[in-house]
Write a protein that holds these residues in place. Sequence first.
Motif, PDB file in Angstrom:
ATOM      1  N   GLN A   3      -2.577   1.409  -0.789  1.00 32.46           N
ATOM      2  CA  GLN A   3      -2.275   0.131  -0.149  1.00 32.46           C
ATOM      3  C   GLN A   3      -2.881  -0.970  -1.006  1.00 32.46           C
ATOM      4  O   GLN A   3      -4.062  -0.919  -1.347  1.00 32.46           O
ATOM      5  CB  GLN A   3      -2.886   0.073   1.255  1.00 32.46           C
ATOM      6  N   VAL A   4      -2.067  -1.962  -1.371  1.00 32.16           N
ATOM      7  CA  VAL A   4      -2.501  -3.039  -2.254  1.00 32.16           C
ATOM      8  C   VAL A   4      -2.284  -4.369  -1.539  1.00 32.16           C
ATOM      9  O   VAL A   4      -1.283  -4.548  -0.847  1.00 32.16           O
ATOM     10  CB  VAL A   4      -1.696  -3.008  -3.572  1.00 32.16           C
ATOM     11  N   GLN A   5      -3.203  -5.289  -1.718  1.00 27.98           N
ATOM     12  CA  GLN A   5      -3.077  -6.633  -1.146  1.00 27.98           C
ATOM     13  C   GLN A   5      -3.131  -7.657  -2.264  1.00 27.98           C
ATOM     14  O   GLN A   5      -3.678  -7.399  -3.332  1.00 27.98           O
ATOM     15  CB  GLN A   5      -4.208  -6.904  -0.161  1.00 27.98           C
ATOM     16  N   GLY A   6      -2.543  -8.833  -2.016  1.00 27.06           N
ATOM     17  CA  GLY A   6      -2.633  -9.935  -2.959  1.00 27.06           C
ATOM     18  C   GLY A   6      -1.541  -9.978  -4.009  1.00 27.06           C
ATOM     19  O   GLY A   6      -1.680 -10.657  -5.014  1.00 27.06           O
ATOM     20  N   LEU A   7      -0.457  -9.251  -3.801  1.00 29.10           N
ATOM     21  CA  LEU A   7       0.660  -9.285  -4.751  1.00 29.10           C
ATOM     22  C   LEU A   7       1.905  -9.778  -4.030  1.00 29.10           C
ATOM     23  O   LEU A   7       2.891  -9.070  -3.880  1.00 29.10           O
ATOM     24  CB  LEU A   7       0.910  -7.891  -5.343  1.00 29.10           C
ATOM     25  N   GLY A   8       1.890 -11.024  -3.603  1.00 28.54           N
ATOM     26  CA  GLY A   8       2.965 -11.587  -2.808  1.00 28.54           C
ATOM     27  C   GLY A   8       4.323 -11.638  -3.473  1.00 28.54           C
ATOM     28  O   GLY A   8       5.345 -11.649  -2.817  1.00 28.54           O
ATOM     29  N   SER A   9       4.370 -11.666  -4.809  1.00 26.10           N
ATOM     30  CA  SER A   9       5.652 -11.802  -5.497  1.00 26.10           C
ATOM     31  C   SER A   9       6.251 -10.470  -5.944  1.00 26.10           C
ATOM     32  O   SER A   9       7.261 -10.449  -6.642  1.00 26.10           O
ATOM     33  CB  SER A   9       5.488 -12.717  -6.711  1.00 26.10           C
ATOM     34  N   VAL A  10       5.660  -9.350  -5.570  1.00 27.54           N
ATOM     35  CA  VAL A  10       6.171  -8.038  -5.966  1.00 27.54           C
ATOM     36  C   VAL A  10       7.425  -7.709  -5.171  1.00 27.54           C
ATOM     37  O   VAL A  10       7.522  -8.003  -3.985  1.00 27.54           O
ATOM     38  CB  VAL A  10       5.089  -6.955  -5.743  1.00 27.54           C
TER      39      VAL A  10
END
Length: 53
Positions: A3-10
């Motif tokens: 689970q990854v956070q902080g990659l809104g443009s992916v």
Amino acid sequence: MAQVQGLGSVRSEELITLGNNIPGMALDLLPDAIGVALLAANTRLKAGDEAVP
């Protein structure tokens, strides 16, 4: 799976690189996290590592 956070443009199915050059593919685009399928051994990955789209 990670689970990854902080990659809104992916985008879905985009290849990303997690800390220590571990390749992954963004699959689950949730409102506050992204589920990433890891494409290599993840023994070196730990909480707080950076991800690069």
